[in-house]
Design a protein around this motif. Structure first.
Motif, PDB file in Angstrom:
ATOM      1  N   UNK A  92      10.187  -6.330 -13.786  1.00 47.11           N
ATOM      2  CA  UNK A  92       9.294  -7.114 -12.930  1.00 47.11           C
ATOM      3  C   UNK A  92       7.878  -6.549 -12.948  1.00 47.11           C
ATOM      4  N   UNK A  93       6.871  -7.413 -12.903  1.00 47.13           N
ATOM      5  CA  UNK A  93       5.504  -6.921 -12.769  1.00 47.13           C
ATOM      6  C   UNK A  93       5.309  -6.284 -11.408  1.00 47.13           C
ATOM      7  N   UNK A  94       4.291  -5.438 -11.298  1.00 47.24           N
ATOM      8  CA  UNK A  94       3.964  -4.878  -9.992  1.00 47.24           C
ATOM      9  C   UNK A  94       3.492  -6.028  -9.102  1.00 47.24           C
ATOM     10  N   UNK A  95       4.222  -6.260  -8.041  1.00 43.96           N
ATOM     11  CA  UNK A  95       4.011  -7.442  -7.213  1.00 43.96           C
ATOM     12  C   UNK A  95       3.677  -7.003  -5.792  1.00 43.96           C
ATOM     13  N   UNK A  96       2.408  -7.140  -5.408  1.00 40.03           N
ATOM     14  CA  UNK A  96       2.000  -6.684  -4.086  1.00 40.03           C
ATOM     15  C   UNK A  96       2.739  -7.387  -2.949  1.00 40.03           C
ATOM     16  N   UNK A  97       2.896  -8.721  -2.980  1.00 43.81           N
ATOM     17  CA  UNK A  97       3.639  -9.369  -1.885  1.00 43.81           C
ATOM     18  C   UNK A  97       5.077  -8.870  -1.767  1.00 43.81           C
ATOM     19  N   UNK A  98       5.769  -8.739  -2.901  1.00 42.39           N
ATOM     20  CA  UNK A  98       7.157  -8.259  -2.854  1.00 42.39           C
ATOM     21  C   UNK A  98       7.220  -6.832  -2.316  1.00 42.39           C
ATOM     22  N   UNK A  99       6.266  -6.001  -2.743  1.00 45.80           N
ATOM     23  CA  UNK A  99       6.236  -4.626  -2.260  1.00 45.80           C
ATOM     24  C   UNK A  99       5.946  -4.584  -0.768  1.00 45.80           C
ATOM     25  N   UNK A 129       6.695  -6.859   1.419  1.00 49.44           N
ATOM     26  CA  UNK A 129       7.895  -7.294   2.133  1.00 49.44           C
ATOM     27  C   UNK A 129       8.910  -6.156   2.219  1.00 49.44           C
ATOM     28  N   UNK A 130       9.086  -5.448   1.108  1.00 47.59           N
ATOM     29  CA  UNK A 130      10.007  -4.304   1.113  1.00 47.59           C
ATOM     30  C   UNK A 130       9.527  -3.236   2.080  1.00 47.59           C
ATOM     31  N   UNK A 131       8.224  -3.028   2.113  1.00 45.43           N
ATOM     32  CA  UNK A 131       7.657  -2.011   2.995  1.00 45.43           C
ATOM     33  C   UNK A 131       7.849  -2.369   4.468  1.00 45.43           C
ATOM     34  N   UNK A 132       7.720  -3.637   4.790  1.00 43.67           N
ATOM     35  CA  UNK A 132       7.921  -4.069   6.175  1.00 43.67           C
ATOM     36  C   UNK A 132       9.347  -3.780   6.633  1.00 43.67           C
ATOM     37  N   UNK A 172      25.123   4.227   9.207  1.00 44.75           N
ATOM     38  CA  UNK A 172      25.249   4.225   7.749  1.00 44.75           C
ATOM     39  C   UNK A 172      24.608   2.996   7.105  1.00 44.75           C
ATOM     40  N   UNK A 173      24.406   1.936   7.870  1.00 43.81           N
ATOM     41  CA  UNK A 173      23.794   0.740   7.303  1.00 43.81           C
ATOM     42  C   UNK A 173      22.317   0.965   6.979  1.00 43.81           C
ATOM     43  N   UNK A 174      21.680   1.892   7.662  1.00 39.98           N
ATOM     44  CA  UNK A 174      20.280   2.186   7.370  1.00 39.98           C
ATOM     45  C   UNK A 174      20.116   2.629   5.920  1.00 39.98           C
ATOM     46  N   UNK A 175      20.964   3.534   5.475  1.00 46.26           N
ATOM     47  CA  UNK A 175      20.872   4.034   4.105  1.00 46.26           C
ATOM     48  C   UNK A 175      21.101   2.911   3.101  1.00 46.26           C
ATOM     49  N   UNK A 176      22.011   1.985   3.411  1.00 46.68           N
ATOM     50  CA  UNK A 176      22.282   0.872   2.502  1.00 46.68           C
ATOM     51  C   UNK A 176      21.056  -0.028   2.350  1.00 46.68           C
ATOM     52  N   UNK A 177      20.400  -0.335   3.452  1.00 44.22           N
ATOM     53  CA  UNK A 177      19.214  -1.198   3.397  1.00 44.22           C
ATOM     54  C   UNK A 177      18.077  -0.484   2.669  1.00 44.22           C
ATOM     55  N   UNK A 178      17.889   0.796   2.965  1.00 41.83           N
ATOM     56  CA  UNK A 178      16.804   1.548   2.332  1.00 41.83           C
ATOM     57  C   UNK A 178      17.056   1.750   0.845  1.00 41.83           C
ATOM     58  N   UNK A 179      18.302   1.853   0.436  1.00 35.78           N
ATOM     59  CA  UNK A 179      18.622   1.973  -0.989  1.00 35.78           C
ATOM     60  C   UNK A 179      18.154   0.737  -1.752  1.00 35.78           C
ATOM     61  N   UNK A 180      18.114  -0.391  -1.053  1.00 36.28           N
ATOM     62  CA  UNK A 180      17.695  -1.641  -1.665  1.00 36.28           C
ATOM     63  C   UNK A 180      16.175  -1.780  -1.700  1.00 36.28           C
ATOM     64  N   UNK A 181      15.495  -1.309  -0.660  1.00 34.14           N
ATOM     65  CA  UNK A 181      14.059  -1.561  -0.533  1.00 34.14           C
ATOM     66  C   UNK A 181      13.167  -0.438  -1.057  1.00 34.14           C
ATOM     67  N   UNK A 182      13.611   0.801  -0.945  1.00 35.04           N
ATOM     68  CA  UNK A 182      12.726   1.921  -1.259  1.00 35.04           C
ATOM     69  C   UNK A 182      12.280   1.974  -2.720  1.00 35.04           C
ATOM     70  N   UNK A 230       3.683   5.528   9.235  1.00 31.43           N
ATOM     71  CA  UNK A 230       3.666   6.251   7.968  1.00 31.43           C
ATOM     72  C   UNK A 230       4.123   5.356   6.820  1.00 31.43           C
ATOM     73  N   UNK A 231       5.143   4.553   7.050  1.00 29.95           N
ATOM     74  CA  UNK A 231       5.654   3.682   5.991  1.00 29.95           C
ATOM     75  C   UNK A 231       4.807   2.431   5.803  1.00 29.95           C
ATOM     76  N   UNK A 232       3.915   2.147   6.728  1.00 27.19           N
ATOM     77  CA  UNK A 232       3.008   1.005   6.584  1.00 27.19           C
ATOM     78  C   UNK A 232       1.682   1.413   5.926  1.00 27.19           C
ATOM     79  N   UNK A 233       1.489   2.707   5.694  1.00 26.11           N
ATOM     80  CA  UNK A 233       0.233   3.189   5.126  1.00 26.11           C
ATOM     81  C   UNK A 233      -0.087   2.542   3.788  1.00 26.11           C
ATOM     82  N   UNK A 234       0.927   2.340   2.969  1.00 27.15           N
ATOM     83  CA  UNK A 234       0.712   1.801   1.622  1.00 27.15           C
ATOM     84  C   UNK A 234       0.058   0.425   1.656  1.00 27.15           C
TER      85      UNK A 234
END
Length: 217
Positions: free
Chosen positions: A78-85, A87-90, A152-162, A207-211
């Motif tokens: 995938x190209x570097x996609x600011x909107x997708x990134x 959304x993942x960051x949110x 444990x669900x936190x780690x599952x969601x973050x594994x997808x978005x990080x 901190x995670x919204x800094x990007x």
């Protein structure tokens, strides 16, 4: 009926995960560049596995937004996609906020010391322009809250978005925003030592919204 071998099931599961993690890391670290075509035959040769686990891994990567699958044509990075990134960051920022809120009442002094030490490694890596070490230290810092949260669900969601976020961070890790994270981490440690779960949670989210301030630059 015959009972299948449990060990064989575990081996297959580990194989699929290993292939997925290898491909994901190669995309995140830039080995496979945005827009690059991923050919099954070349991936088979590189990874030393059959096509089946590779196709399964590519499907998972497609769900994570790291590859684009074009049936009957090609799979490309995938190209570097600011909107997708963004959304993942949110999503990631909300998950880390929750992790901090849940974890602060449960962390030990050793946990907080580990966070402080990870942040020092993070600062040192940034000064040395070592993106790999910086990302590893940042992961270690935030992992304390995720692991201590008890959810444990936190780690599952973050594994997808990080991974989507880390891919962009690696490209822009020389930015002032990355250096700003060092101070933000220190503030999180201070709030955690004080037992201020809400304060630490708000800082973790920020901190995670800094990007977001670097997207589109």
């Amino acid at each position: 009926m015959p009972v299948p071998s449990a060990s064989a099931v575990h081996v297959r599961s580990l194989l699929r995960d290993d292939v997925y993690l290898s491909l994901r890391e190669a995309i995140v670290d830039g080995t496979f560049a945005p827009g690059e075509r991923l050919r099954d035959s070349e991936l088979e040769s590189w990874l030393g596995v059959s096509r089946t686990p590779i196709r399964e891994a590519l499907l998972r990567l497609s769900r994570a937004g790291l590859v684009i699958a074009r049936p009957g044509r090609a799979t490309i990075v995938s190209p570097l996609d600011d909107p997708a990134t963004l959304h993942a960051q949110q999503v990631a920022s909300a998950m880390h906020e929750l992790a901090a809120r849940l974890a602060v009442p449960l962390v030990s002094e050793e946990d907080v010391d580990a966070m402080a030490a990870a942040n020092e490694r993070f600062a040192t890596a940034l000064e040395a322009d070592d993106a790999d070490a910086a990302l590893a230290a940042d992961d270690a810092f935030h992992a304390v809250f995720v692991e201590r949260s008890g959810n444990t669900m936190l780690a599952d969601v973050l594994e997808q978005t990080t991974p989507l976020i880390r891919r962009v961070e690696r490209v822009r890790f020389a930015s002032l925003a990355a250096r700003e994270s060092v101070g933000q981490h220190r503030a999180i440690v201070e709030r955690t030592r004080a037992g201020d779960a809400e304060g630490a949670a708000a800082l973790a989210r920020e901190n995670w919204l800094t990007l977001a301030r670097t997207l589109g630059d």
